[in-house]
Design an enzyme around this catalytic site. Structure first.
Site, PDB file in Angstrom:
ATOM      1  N   SER A 198      -4.618  -6.169   0.234  1.00 57.26           N
ATOM      2  CA  SER A 198      -4.521  -5.094   1.147  1.00 57.26           C
ATOM      3  C   SER A 198      -5.394  -4.016   0.356  1.00 57.26           C
ATOM      4  O   SER A 198      -5.554  -3.770  -0.741  1.00 57.26           O
ATOM      5  CB  SER A 198      -3.063  -4.577   1.238  1.00 57.26           C
ATOM      6  OG  SER A 198      -2.897  -3.293   1.718  1.00 57.26           O
ATOM      7  N   TYR A 214       5.336  -2.923  -2.320  1.00 58.96           N
ATOM      8  CA  TYR A 214       4.148  -3.594  -1.632  1.00 58.96           C
ATOM      9  C   TYR A 214       2.776  -3.474  -2.335  1.00 58.96           C
ATOM     10  O   TYR A 214       2.159  -4.529  -2.661  1.00 58.96           O
ATOM     11  CB  TYR A 214       4.056  -3.131  -0.162  1.00 58.96           C
ATOM     12  CG  TYR A 214       2.929  -3.653   0.935  1.00 58.96           C
ATOM     13  CD1 TYR A 214       3.196  -4.814   1.427  1.00 58.96           C
ATOM     14  CD2 TYR A 214       1.609  -3.224   0.950  1.00 58.96           C
ATOM     15  CE1 TYR A 214       2.421  -5.588   2.152  1.00 58.96           C
ATOM     16  CE2 TYR A 214       0.758  -3.789   1.761  1.00 58.96           C
ATOM     17  CZ  TYR A 214       1.229  -4.925   2.332  1.00 58.96           C
ATOM     18  OH  TYR A 214       0.270  -5.525   3.181  1.00 58.96           O
TER      19      TYR A 214
END
Lengths: 582, 277
Positions: A453, A466
Site C-alpha cells: 500500500s 496498517y
C-alpha cells in the site's frame, strides 16, 4: 561414446566431417551440435542417456576434432555450418525430419538452422543451450540502445562484460598464438577449477589446441556481420526449448527477454548451472531433450499449450490470487482470466471466491475457487498441497488479502495488532514461503506479486498498525526479489493509494464507539468512492508489473506523489503524518 | 407533491399505456436489428415507430448503445451518450432507451438485449432481478434514497460488476418524471424535451425548498426518504465491456411504492426463467 556406435565420414562443401550415430534408427533422431572449443565428445554423457530411447547423431564441427578445417576464415560462415548440417542429415538419415539440440556455437548455428526457410519441415524441434541467435542478439541490442533506460543499458553492459573475449579474438594472429601456446595447455585446469567441469575420458579433446585456434574463425567471420546487420524476421519454424543456465559466465539470461517474439512455440527451462551444462548436468539435459522431443512428436507443443506460453505476461499460466472475493483481488483474478490465465480465486469467504471463479469462467477462463484464511499457517499449507496436486505449480502468485485497521497507536490493542499482522504480513509470508519453494524447485521461474500500500511509505498517526504491516510487506518483497532473481522469479510490490474497494467497509476503527465506527466506515467509503479509482486499474497495473517484472509499483497519483515526497522531502511527510485524518 | 395528487388510477393507466408503447417500440425495433445497423439508424427507427403511434413529445430522444458502449467504456463527456455510427455485430450487446410522451404522460424505459447468444450477457440480465427487488424493498421500508443508492453499490460490488449509472449526468440511478403541460411548442434541446426539462427543473426548485431532489444520486441531496411521485429507475451495471440496465417507472405514494407495471419484457424473461428452472 560407448555402446553401439557407428562412425561416419561425410563430405561437405570443402571439408570432411566426422560423425557418429548411436541408438535405434527407427526412433526419432536427435542431432547434437557442440560448441567452441569443444568436440562432439562434449555430448558423451548426454548422448548415451538419449540413445536409450532415441536415435542420436553427433558430429565434429568443421575445424574441430576429427573433422577437417576450411582453408580460410570465410569457411566459418554460419551459412557453411548450416550446409554441413544438411550434408550430415542427408547422408545419415536421408529424407527424415530430425530434432536438434545445440550448445554454445552449436546452439548459435542451430538457431540459423531452425530459422532457415529452406529447412522448414526438416527440423522438428530445437533445444537451445547457452547460445543465442546472433540475429536475435543484434535485434536485442538495437532495441535496447534505441531507447536506452538505465536498466536496458545495464542489460547490454551485462552481456558486454561477458563477451570481452569476442573482441579479443578480433585481433589477428596473437590470440591464436596465445591459445595454442598457453591457454590450451591450461584448459583442462580452467574447466575443472573455474567452470567446475569434470575432465578426462576424452574431454577436452586431445585436439583442443588446434580446435580452439580454428574455431576463432567462427567469431571473426560471424560476430560483427550478424550483430551489426541482423537478418529481418529470424523466426523459428519449429518448437523451441530454451534452457537458460543462470550462472553462465558468457551468456546473460537477459538476452532471451525478447525471445517470445522469435520463437512462437517456446518452452523455457532454467537451471542453476554454469556454461558447460551438458557436462555438469547431463541427466537433466538429457531428460529435458527427451521430454521435449516426446511432446513434439505427440503433438503436445502448440502455441495454445500452457506449457509453451511465454514467461512474460499471464497468458496460459496458472495465477493464484488471495483475497479474490472482492476489490483488487477480484479485479486481478478477472483481469488475469481475461488475459487468458488459468485462475485460482482464494478467499476466506467461500461465496465471494466462488462468485469470482464464476465470473472468470464467464470470461472464458479455466477457474476454480478455494477457501482459506491466509493467516492460518496450517490452512495455507493444505492449500499449497491441494493446489499442487490439482493444478500444478503456480506461475503467478498474487498475495492480495489484507484488512484495515485505523486509529492511534495507543488505542490499538494487542488483539488488533495481532489480527492485522496475521493477515497482512503473515498471510503474505505464508504465500511466499510455500509457493516460492515450489517455483524454485520446478526451475521455470515465476512471479510473486505482493499487494502492499502507499501506506507502506507514508507515516501517519491514523494508520500505525496498517502502515507497519504494509511497510513490512514492501521490505519483504524487496528482499525476496533479490533472493529469487537468480531463479528467474520476479517479485513485485504494488502500492495503491485510495482505491474504491470494500476494505473501507470492513476496516476496524479502534478507540471509538460502535456507532462512530459505522459512521467512519460510511464516510471513508464515500470518500474513496468520490476518489473513484476503480480496482480494475490496480489489476491492470498488477498484470503490467508481472509482464515487465517491475519491483515497486505505486498506483494512483497520490501513491506516486507520496513516494516522491518520502524520498525527497521526508520532513514534509513527517509533518503531514501529524494530521489527524479522522 | 401537489402534482401527484392527480395521480388517480386512470392517470396511472395512461402512464402504463405509454410505458407499454415504449417497450413495444424497443422490442420491435430490437427484434429487427440486423448486423451492420448503426446506433443512429436504430434510434431513427425507434423515433419513427413512436411518432407513427401518436407520440407528441419526448422526455429525451431515443438512445441506442451497441457493443462496449453499453458499458459506457471510455465515456468522458455527455455528448458521447448520443447515437453514433457504431455498427452492430453478431454477439454484441445493445441497449435501447426511449422516453416518449403522449398527451403529457411520460414513459422512460431501458431495454437491454444482445444480437445472438451471449452467456455473459444473459447472466448480467438475470442478475438485474435482484436490483429491482432491492430498490423496491428499500423504498418501501423508507430508507433514504442515498442509502438505497449505497445498497445498490454494495450489491454491484458483491456481484463483481461495476456501477455504470454513475456515468449518467449527476450519477443518478433514477429521476423524477411527471405529467407535462400540453401547451406551446415542443422543441428538444440537446436531445431532451424542453417541457420535460422544465418540469424537472420545477421539481428541482420545489425540492430545494422541501429538502428533496428530483435526481436520485449518490450525494447528500438524496439523503431523504423517497418522495411520492413517479420515478424512472435505471440501475445500470457493467462487466468487462458489457453493460445492461433496465429502466421503468416506480410509483411512490405516501407510505408505499410499487412498480408501475409488471408485464414488461425483463420481468417476463425472469419469470420464464424461474418457471423453467
Amino acid at each position: 561414446v560407448i555402446g553401439a556406435v557407428e562412425e561416419h565420414r561425410v563430405d561437405a562443401a570443402g571439408v570432411r566431417l566426422a560423425a557418429v550415430e548411436l541408438g535405434d534408427r527407427s526412433a526419432p533422431t536427435v542431432v547434437l551440435l557442440h560448441g567452441w572449443p569443444d568436440t562432439k565428445e562434449v555430448w558423451d554423457p548426454v548422448a548415451e542417456r538419449l540413445a536409450r530411447h532415441l536415435h542420436v547423431i553427433a558430429y565434429d564441427m568443421r575445424g574441430a576434432g576429427a573433422s577437417s578445417a576450411p582453408a580460410t576464415t570465410a569457411g566459418y560462415d554460419l551459412d557453411r555450418l548450416v550446409d554441413d548440417f544438411v550434408a550430415v542429415v542427408d547422408a545419415l538419415v536421408p529424407g527424415k525430419a530430425v530434432h536438434l539440440a545445440g550448445h554454445d556455437w552449436g546452439s548459435i548455428s542451430g538457431w540459423d538452422m531452425v530459422t532457415a526457410p529452406r529447412l522448414a519441415g526438416r527440423i522438428l524441434s530445437f533445444t537451445s543451450m547457452s547460445g543465442p541467435s546472433l540475429d536475435h542478439t543484434g535485434h536485442w541490442m538495437r532495441s535496447r540502445l534505441r531507447r536506452p533506460t538505465p536498466s536496458r543499458i545495464l542489460a547490454v553492459a551485462g552481456q558486454a562484460r561477458r563477451s570481452w573475449y569476442i573482441a579479443a579474438f578480433r585481433v589477428p594472429f596473437l590470440p591464436d598464438l596465445a591459445w595454442r601456446r598457453v591457454v590450451a595447455r591450461r584448459w583442462p585446469v580452467f574447466l575443472r577449477r573455474v567452470e567446475g567441469v569434470e575432465v578426462g575420458d576424452g574431454f577436452p579433446a586431445a585436439t583442443v589446441a588446434a580446435d580452439g585456434a580454428h574455431g576463432m574463425g567462427l567469431y571473426r567471420r560471424n560476430m560483427h556481420r550478424r550483430l551489426g546487420r541482423p537478418r529481418r524476421d529470424p523466426v523459428a519454424q519449429a518448437p523451441v526449448q530454451l534452457v537458460v543456465a543462470r550462472r553462465d559466465s558468457y551468456v546473460s539470461p537477459r538476452l532471451f527477454d525478447d525471445l517470445d517474439r522469435w520463437a512462437p512455440v517456446l518452452r523455457r527451462r532454467s537451471v542453476d548451472s554454469g556454461h558447460w551444462l551438458p557436462r555438469t548436468h547431463p541427466a537433466e539435459v538429457a531428460g529435458w531433450i527427451e521430454e521435449f522431443v516426446g511432446d513434439v512428436e505427440a503433438g503436445r507443443m502448440s502455441a495454445a499449450d500452457p506449457a509453451t506460453a511465454s514467461r512474460r505476461g499471464v497468458r496460459g499460466r496458472l495465477v493464484l490470487v488471495t483475497g479474490a472475493g472482492s476489490g483488487i483481488g477480484r479485479a486481478t483474478a478477472l483481469a488475469a482470466a481475461e488475459a487468458g490465465a488459468r485462475v485460482i480465486a482464494v478467499d476466506v469467504d467461500t461465496a465471494t471466491a466462488e462468485r469470482t471463479a464464476d465470473l472468470a469462467r464467464m470470461l472464458g477462463a479455466e477457474a476454480s475457487a478455494l477457501t482459506v484464511d491466509v493467516s492460518d499457517a496450517a490452512a495455507m499449507e493444505r492449500l499449497d498441497e491441494r493446489v499442487a496436486a490439482e493444478h500444478g505449480v503456480v506461475d503467478v502468485l498474487v498475495n492480495n488479502a489484507g484488512i484495515g485497521v485505523a486509529g492511534g497507536f495507543l488505542e490499538t490493542g494487542v488483539e488488533e495488532w495481532r489480527r492485522v499482522l496475521d493477515v497482512n504480513l503473515w498471510g503474505v509470508l505464508h504465500g511466499c514461503r510455500l509457493f516460492a519453494r515450489r517455483m524454485v524447485d520446478r526451475g521455470e521461474g515465476g512471479h510473486i506479486v505482493n499487494v502492499a500500500s502507499a501506506a507502506a511509505y507514508t507515516p501517519s498517526r491514523t494508520l500505525p498498525a496498517y502502515s507497519t504491516s504494509k511497510a513490512a510487506v514492501l521490505m519483504l518483497s524487496e528482499c525476496l526479489r533479490a533472493e529469487l532473481a537468480p531463479n528467474g522469479i520476479g517479485v513485485s510490490a504494488i502500492c495503491p493509494g485510495f482505491v474504491s474497494t470494500n476494505i473501507t467497509r470492513t476496516t476496524r476503527f479502534v478507540g471509538v464507539s460502535a456507532a462512530d465506527e459505522e459512521r467512519m466506515r460510511e464516510r471513508s467509503t464515500r470518500l474513496y468512492r468520490r476518489r473513484n479509482y476503480p480496482p480494475e486499474r490496480v489489476a491492470a497495473a498488477i498484470l503490467r508489473a508481472v509482464e515487465r517484472d517491475e519491483a515497486v509499483v505505486p498506483v494512483t497519483v497520490e501513491a506516486r506523489a507520496m513516494r516522491a515526497l518520502s524520498r525527497f522531502t521526508p520532513g514534509l511527510v513527517r509533518r503531514l503524518a501529524r494530521i489527524d485524518a479522522r | 407533491m401537489l402534482r401527484f395528487a392527480m395521480m388517480d388510477s386512470a392517470g396511472l393507466d395512461r402512464f402504463r399505456e405509454v410505458q407499454r408503447l415504449a417497450y413495444r417500440c424497443a422490442e420491435t425495433v430490437g427484434a429487427g436489428l440486423e448486423p451492420g445497423v448503426t446506433e443512429r439508424q436504430a434510434a431513427a427507427r425507434m423515433r419513427r415507430f413512436l411518432l407513427d403511434r401518436g407520440v407528441d413529445d419526448w422526455f429525451h430522444l431515443p438512445f441506442a448503445w451497441f457493443g462496449d458502449r453499453t458499458a459506457f467504456v471510455g465515456f468522458r463527456l455527455p455528448h458521447q451518450f448520443f447515437p453514433t455510427d457504431r455498427r452492430l455485430e453478431e454477439g454484441m450487446p445493445y441497449i435501447l432507451d426511449v422516453a416518449p410522451i403522449v398527451d403529457g404522460y411520460t414513459a422512460d424505459i431501458g431495454y437491454a438485449a444482445c444480437l445472438g447468444d451471449s452467456p455473459l450477457h444473459a447472466r448480467l440480465c438475470a442478475d438485474l432481478e435482484e436490483y429491482r427487488e432491492l430498490i423496491l424493498s428499500g423504498v418501501r421500508s423508507g430508507r433514504t434514497l442515498r442509502t438505497i443508492y449505497d445498497d445498490v453499490d454494495r450489491l454491484i460490488e458483491r456481484h463483481g460488476y461495476t456501477n455504470r449509472h454513475r456515468a449518467y449526468p449527476f450519477g443518478v440511478i433514477a429521476h423524477r418524471v411527471g405529467r407535462v403541460r400540453q401547451r406551446g411548442p415542443r422543441p428538444t434541446v440537446a436531445g431532451f424535451g424542453t417541457r420535460a426539462l422544465r418540469s424537472l427543473l420545477h421539481d428541482g426548485v420545489m425540492g430545494r425548498r422541501g429538502g428533496w431532489s428530483p435526481l436520485w444520486g449518490p450525494g447528500r441531496s438524496s439523503d431523504h426518504p423517497p418522495t411520492p411521485g413517479m420515478w424512472a429507475v435505471e440501475p445500470h451495471i457493467g462487466f468487462h465491456g458489457v453493460g445492461v440496465k433496465f429502466e421503468e417507472l416506480l410509483v411512490v405514494t405516501d407510505g408505499d411504492a410499487f412498480w408501475l407495471d409488471d408485464d414488461i419484457p425483463h420481468v417476463r424473461r425472469w419469470r420464464t426463467a424461474a418457471a423453467t428452472a
